[in-house]
Write an enzyme that holds these catalytic residues in place. Sequence first.
Site, PDB file in Angstrom:
ATOM      1  N   ASN A   9       0.873  -1.176   0.000  1.00  0.00           N
ATOM      2  CA  ASN A   9       0.000   0.000   0.000  1.00  0.00           C
ATOM      3  C   ASN A   9       0.906   1.221   0.000  1.00  0.00           C
ATOM      4  O   ASN A   9       1.497   1.542   1.022  1.00  0.00           O
ATOM      5  CB  ASN A   9      -0.883  -0.060   1.261  1.00  0.00           C
ATOM      6  CG  ASN A   9      -1.730   1.187   1.430  1.00  0.00           C
ATOM      7  OD1 ASN A   9      -1.822   2.017   0.528  1.00  0.00           O
ATOM      8  ND2 ASN A   9      -2.346   1.309   2.601  1.00  0.00           N
ATOM      9  N   TRP A  10       0.992   1.877  -1.146  1.00  0.00           N
ATOM     10  CA  TRP A  10       1.939   3.004  -1.263  1.00  0.00           C
ATOM     11  C   TRP A  10       1.392   4.264  -0.600  1.00  0.00           C
ATOM     12  O   TRP A  10       2.105   5.257  -0.477  1.00  0.00           O
ATOM     13  CB  TRP A  10       2.284   3.263  -2.728  1.00  0.00           C
ATOM     14  CG  TRP A  10       3.052   2.147  -3.381  1.00  0.00           C
ATOM     15  CD1 TRP A  10       3.501   0.988  -2.784  1.00  0.00           C
ATOM     16  CD2 TRP A  10       3.475   2.063  -4.746  1.00  0.00           C
ATOM     17  NE1 TRP A  10       4.169   0.210  -3.700  1.00  0.00           N
ATOM     18  CE2 TRP A  10       4.174   0.844  -4.912  1.00  0.00           C
ATOM     19  CE3 TRP A  10       3.331   2.896  -5.858  1.00  0.00           C
ATOM     20  CZ2 TRP A  10       4.715   0.441  -6.133  1.00  0.00           C
ATOM     21  CZ3 TRP A  10       3.874   2.510  -7.077  1.00  0.00           C
ATOM     22  CH2 TRP A  10       4.564   1.288  -7.217  1.00  0.00           C
ATOM     23  N   LYS A  11       0.120   4.243  -0.227  1.00  0.00           N
ATOM     24  CA  LYS A  11      -0.512   5.417   0.421  1.00  0.00           C
ATOM     25  C   LYS A  11      -0.246   6.671  -0.422  1.00  0.00           C
ATOM     26  O   LYS A  11      -0.173   6.572  -1.634  1.00  0.00           O
ATOM     27  CB  LYS A  11      -0.011   5.558   1.860  1.00  0.00           C
ATOM     28  CG  LYS A  11      -0.181   4.259   2.655  1.00  0.00           C
ATOM     29  CD  LYS A  11       0.030   4.419   4.136  1.00  0.00           C
ATOM     30  CE  LYS A  11      -0.136   3.069   4.812  1.00  0.00           C
ATOM     31  NZ  LYS A  11      -0.065   3.146   6.271  1.00  0.00           N
ATOM     32  N   HIS A  97      -9.413   0.780   4.699  1.00  0.00           N
ATOM     33  CA  HIS A  97      -8.159   1.008   5.423  1.00  0.00           C
ATOM     34  C   HIS A  97      -8.426   1.946   6.608  1.00  0.00           C
ATOM     35  O   HIS A  97      -9.232   2.868   6.508  1.00  0.00           O
ATOM     36  CB  HIS A  97      -7.111   1.615   4.482  1.00  0.00           C
ATOM     37  CG  HIS A  97      -5.746   1.622   5.103  1.00  0.00           C
ATOM     38  ND1 HIS A  97      -5.366   2.582   6.014  1.00  0.00           N
ATOM     39  CD2 HIS A  97      -4.709   0.769   4.990  1.00  0.00           C
ATOM     40  CE1 HIS A  97      -4.135   2.306   6.424  1.00  0.00           C
ATOM     41  NE2 HIS A  97      -3.713   1.210   5.823  1.00  0.00           N
ATOM     42  N   GLU A  99      -6.891   4.352   7.766  1.00  0.00           N
ATOM     43  CA  GLU A  99      -6.703   5.786   7.494  1.00  0.00           C
ATOM     44  C   GLU A  99      -7.923   6.358   6.788  1.00  0.00           C
ATOM     45  O   GLU A  99      -8.293   7.517   6.998  1.00  0.00           O
ATOM     46  CB  GLU A  99      -5.416   5.997   6.676  1.00  0.00           C
ATOM     47  CG  GLU A  99      -4.185   5.781   7.548  1.00  0.00           C
ATOM     48  CD  GLU A  99      -2.963   5.262   6.816  1.00  0.00           C
ATOM     49  OE1 GLU A  99      -2.884   5.377   5.575  1.00  0.00           O
ATOM     50  OE2 GLU A  99      -2.058   4.726   7.503  1.00  0.00           O
ATOM     51  N   GLU A 169      -5.462  -5.270  10.349  1.00  0.00           N
ATOM     52  CA  GLU A 169      -4.436  -4.265  10.629  1.00  0.00           C
ATOM     53  C   GLU A 169      -4.738  -3.556  11.939  1.00  0.00           C
ATOM     54  O   GLU A 169      -5.534  -2.610  11.966  1.00  0.00           O
ATOM     55  CB  GLU A 169      -4.390  -3.237   9.496  1.00  0.00           C
ATOM     56  CG  GLU A 169      -4.037  -3.821   8.147  1.00  0.00           C
ATOM     57  CD  GLU A 169      -3.479  -2.750   7.213  1.00  0.00           C
ATOM     58  OE1 GLU A 169      -2.332  -2.882   6.800  1.00  0.00           O
ATOM     59  OE2 GLU A 169      -4.205  -1.788   6.935  1.00  0.00           O
ATOM     60  N   GLY A 175       2.432   1.925  10.893  1.00  0.00           N
ATOM     61  CA  GLY A 175       3.373   3.033  10.784  1.00  0.00           C
ATOM     62  C   GLY A 175       4.047   3.398  12.093  1.00  0.00           C
ATOM     63  O   GLY A 175       4.684   4.437  12.211  1.00  0.00           O
ATOM     64  N   SER A 215       3.447  -2.388  10.318  1.00  0.00           N
ATOM     65  CA  SER A 215       4.901  -2.416  10.542  1.00  0.00           C
ATOM     66  C   SER A 215       5.568  -3.742  10.167  1.00  0.00           C
ATOM     67  O   SER A 215       6.542  -4.143  10.796  1.00  0.00           O
ATOM     68  CB  SER A 215       5.225  -2.027  11.990  1.00  0.00           C
ATOM     69  OG  SER A 215       4.767  -0.712  12.269  1.00  0.00           O
ATOM     70  N   GLY A 236       2.909  -1.153   4.300  1.00  0.00           N
ATOM     71  CA  GLY A 236       2.989   0.274   3.997  1.00  0.00           C
ATOM     72  C   GLY A 236       4.433   0.686   3.760  1.00  0.00           C
ATOM     73  O   GLY A 236       4.982   0.523   2.672  1.00  0.00           O
ATOM     74  N   GLY A 237       5.068   1.191   4.800  1.00  0.00           N
ATOM     75  CA  GLY A 237       6.423   1.741   4.696  1.00  0.00           C
ATOM     76  C   GLY A 237       7.416   0.869   3.941  1.00  0.00           C
ATOM     77  O   GLY A 237       8.118   1.346   3.034  1.00  0.00           O
TER      78      GLY A 237
END
Length: 252
Positions: A9-11, A97, A99, A169, A175, A215, A236-237
Amino acid sequence: MRKQIVAGNWKMNNDLEASKSLVKKIAKGLKKEKLKNTRVIVAPTFVSLAKVANKAKGTKVEVAAQNMHFEKSGAFTGEVSAEMLKSVGVKIVILGHSERREYFGETDAMLAKKVDAALANKMEIIFCFGEVLEDRKSNKHFDIVESQIRNGLFHLEASAWDSIILAYEPVWAIGTGETASPDQAQEMHAFIRKIVADEFNDDIAENVSILYGGSVNPGNAKEIFSKEDVDGGLIGGAALNAENFITLAKSF
Ligand code: PGA
């Protein structure tokens, strides 16, 4: 046998050039890999989707959108529909998600409509859910997760489950550098499989892939993915770096 999946997920990261370059590196790095029973998915921003989908054609990388609206078209400024995603070759969408739920007010009811719209367009869904830290501290995490899944997905016909990928999640792990322990992930994933089995049937529960997100990185993925009910990760990251992401795809 259910699929193992790593989804990046590149957000809101990577402009068009960076997105094209990242998907190219990932595809190249995976070209000679025997990814047995493993799917690799990346989810760039809307502006890069068409180009990334194009670049990914004929490679081992599949492309997903990070969100979509439930209506087909109309006066919904800033939104994108399932039909539009399909028109650029995108057949997978991440929905729910945390977010989106937290910063953009997405409710279970809206998500259920998005799920229906995606399925009506024969898209696959990576459906996300997870508790916040207070829920876990007060031991409400199972109830919260169950209600998110129930409200978002339990109205579906059994046949729709072929198009559903679940992603647990825990919000406190996203994150933050703090992952759920492999045992915490396993415990929740087994619970999720059980409620799906109880509501639908064992076959559906056995075949649905349940990803863990929060994470995940090349240092912890192997152990998390080795758990019986963990079928991969929503990343993500660590998905923003080709080398890391390739390592994750090979962590099963
Ligand atoms: P993270 O994000 O890997 O950076 O924690 C996961 C996600 O939000 O999907």
